[in-house]
Design an enzyme around this catalytic site. Structure first.
Site, PDB file in Angstrom:
ATOM      1  N   SER A 264       0.826  -1.192   0.000  1.00  0.00           N
ATOM      2  CA  SER A 264       0.000   0.000   0.000  1.00  0.00           C
ATOM      3  C   SER A 264       0.871   1.257   0.000  1.00  0.00           C
ATOM      4  O   SER A 264       1.675   1.465  -0.909  1.00  0.00           O
ATOM      5  CB  SER A 264      -0.949  -0.040   1.200  1.00  0.00           C
ATOM      6  OG  SER A 264      -1.941   0.956   1.093  1.00  0.00           O
ATOM      7  N   ASP A 382      -9.743  -6.316  -3.629  1.00  0.00           N
ATOM      8  CA  ASP A 382      -9.276  -5.099  -2.977  1.00  0.00           C
ATOM      9  C   ASP A 382     -10.205  -3.934  -3.320  1.00  0.00           C
ATOM     10  O   ASP A 382     -10.409  -3.619  -4.490  1.00  0.00           O
ATOM     11  CB  ASP A 382      -7.842  -4.782  -3.413  1.00  0.00           C
ATOM     12  CG  ASP A 382      -7.213  -3.681  -2.581  1.00  0.00           C
ATOM     13  OD1 ASP A 382      -7.918  -3.094  -1.729  1.00  0.00           O
ATOM     14  OD2 ASP A 382      -6.019  -3.406  -2.770  1.00  0.00           O
ATOM     15  N   HIS A 410      -7.058  -6.395   0.146  1.00  0.00           N
ATOM     16  CA  HIS A 410      -5.975  -5.440   0.380  1.00  0.00           C
ATOM     17  C   HIS A 410      -4.903  -6.010   1.296  1.00  0.00           C
ATOM     18  O   HIS A 410      -3.718  -5.773   1.086  1.00  0.00           O
ATOM     19  CB  HIS A 410      -6.557  -4.156   0.985  1.00  0.00           C
ATOM     20  CG  HIS A 410      -5.595  -3.008   0.989  1.00  0.00           C
ATOM     21  ND1 HIS A 410      -5.141  -2.409  -0.166  1.00  0.00           N
ATOM     22  CD2 HIS A 410      -4.972  -2.358   2.012  1.00  0.00           C
ATOM     23  CE1 HIS A 410      -4.304  -1.430   0.139  1.00  0.00           C
ATOM     24  NE2 HIS A 410      -4.170  -1.383   1.458  1.00  0.00           N
TER      25      HIS A 410
END
Length: 489
Positions: A264, A382, A410
């Site tokens: 991320s 995600d 995610h």
């Protein structure tokens, strides 16, 4: 939830912070954990595992060689034009949509704004002269739609075909050697960097797996996360402040061949390090990192609310993160969040982290300049990062693989640890196949054979000459003896 709401209401009335920003206490053993002071009063917790390798091997073989040649041009209308020059790395690294390799190709994209969805990247073969600009093409179409004036000739349309002047151009021409990174190699180090709201504990399965294989692993806690100190000023959580922390951690633990693994927001720090230290970064992994766009905080975000309000909403935010971060929302996923200390940061740190994501340099040109081989891992479910963003990242990067896991979201490294570990390990061991140009044996061998036949002919001629000489000597002898024989008779 009621307790959090009452605490937030009291802090609003008292005009104080919703909670005291201090490091989170950790129940993990001290073995393998270090506390590094990157700046006075700024201490980061780092998990550093140096396994006892029973067998230490030196890297054998030259590995694969990749020719990194491309020209990046940015025009004044905001268009990015990428032309890949020379031979591509390998057909297994970069393929066309139809599966055929591209020895010479061009990539034409539009520089996207952070608030708009990215446009698809078009890859075409041929020279750059044969491709028209997207924005210029639209303007030319509008001009062509008007009726031409009477007596207007083709010469009047010449200015529209003028070659555009680029704003700036970047030419990359280097040779990169890529080799397999094994756990028995002492010159390999793995760096794991988490994102907003996480901690180094989210990498628990990966750290244990690769340390058992003999890899040296390093995983830091970002400032305000995990057991690192949490300064009470918002400037301590800007991208540049956190990137400088990661630079110091990298310089402290770096080896000769380093592999960066980011998740991320942590992918941005990996990209920053790969751009700053291209010779030391051997490979890179991006897990749900998003597209190659510059970072800019959103003005219409829930994280712009006051800290005390965010503290009241913290249970709702945690539930939303569980809903969007995991493909399944069961007791197992809740336990994973609790055990791995994920999304367990103060409201002040969370607000400062989201508002500090300003990095205008990290645009598509910045990513296109990277020559590091990159593996992109994306979870199909995600809800934070669409798959189109990772696809765009794979098209912009020079050497990139994209792997999509259907069962993950995610937090895919926590949901599917076995699949992620397998993908990462295969990528660490990967090296490109270097196609050695064939030697010109078809021409040299016949010439050599011809020379050999000429030699044999010369030898045979000599062999014929030598007996003749012998006969000549013998005949001379006989001629000398013939008068004697005749005299005897």
């Amino acid at each position: 939830m009621l307790t959090s709401f009452i605490e937030g209401l009291l802090c609003c009335l008292a005009s104080k912070s919703a909670n005291v920003v201090v490091p989170v206490e950790t129940s993990e053993p001290a073995d393998g954990y270090e506390f590094v002071e990157v700046k006075p009063g700024r201490v980061l917790r780092v998990r550093h595992i140096v396994p006892d390798r029973p067998v230490v091997e030196e890297p054998t073989g030259p590995g694969g060689s990749v020719s990194c040649k491309r020209k990046i041009t940015v025009y004044r209308n905001g268009q990015l034009f990428i032309e890949n020059l020379g031979d591509r790395a390998s057909t297994e690294v970069k393929n066309c949509q139809n599966g055929e390799s591209e020895p010479n190709s061009t990539v034409e994209v539009e520089l996207t704004d952070s608030g708009h969805s990215p446009l698809p990247v078009r890859i075409r073969e041929g020279r750059s002269d044969s491709i028209t600009a997207g924005n210029n093409g639209a303007s030319e179409t509008g001009a062509a739609g008007d009726a031409p004036a009477a007596g207007q000739t083709e010469t009047s349309q010449q200015p529209r075909k003028r070659r555009r002047k680029p704003k700036r151009s970047v030419v990359i021409d280097c040779e990169r050697k890529i080799s397999a990174c094994k756990g028995t190699h002492s010159d390999v180090a793995l760096f794991f960097i988490h994102g907003v709201g996480g901690s180094l504990d989210i990498w628990g399965s990966q750290l244990d797996f690769f340390s058992r294989l003999g890899y040296e692993v390093i995983a830091p806690d970002l400032a305000g996360h995990g057991a690192s100190t949490a300064p009470q000023i918002a400037a301590a959580y800007t991208f540049y402040a956190l990137a400088e922390d990661m630079r110091l951690i990298f310089k402290r633990y770096a080896r000769k061949r380093n592999i960066l693994i980011g998740h991320s927001y942590g992918v941005s720090f990996c990209t920053f390090l790969a751009h700053e230290y291209p010779e030391q970064i051997h490979k890179m992994v991006m897990i749900n990192g998003g597209g190659p766009t510059a970072l800019e905080p959103s003005l219409c975000s829930i994280f712009n609310l006051p800290t005390c309000v965010l503290h009241c909403l913290s249970p709702l935010l945690a539930w939303s993160f569980l809903k969007a971060g995991f493909a399944r929302q069961g007791a197992k996923e809740k336990q994973l969040l609790k055990e791995n200390n994920a999304f367990n940061v103060s409201s002040f740190v969370l607000r400062a982290m989201m508002s500090g994501q300003y990095w205008p340099e990290g645009d598509e040109v910045y990513h296109a300049e990277l020559t590091v081989p990159t593996l992109l891992v994306h979870g199909m479910h995600d809800k934070f990062v669409p798959v189109e963003e990772d696809q765009r990242m794979a098209e912009i990067l020079l050497l990139a693989f994209l792997k999509v896991l259907e069962d993950g979201s995610h937090m895919i490294m926590m949901e599917c640890p076995e699949a992620v570990n397998t993908l990462l390990h295969e990528f660490f061991l990967w090296e490109p196949v270097t196609h050695v140009p064939p030697k010109k044996e078809s021409k040299t061998r016949p010439e050599t054979a011809k020379a050999q036949t000429d030699n044999t002919k010369a030898i045979s001629e000599l062999a014929k000459v030598r007996p003749a000489t012998a006969r000549q000597t013998s005949s001379n002898g006989r001629t000398e003896e013939k008068p004697d024989s005749k005299a005897k008779k």
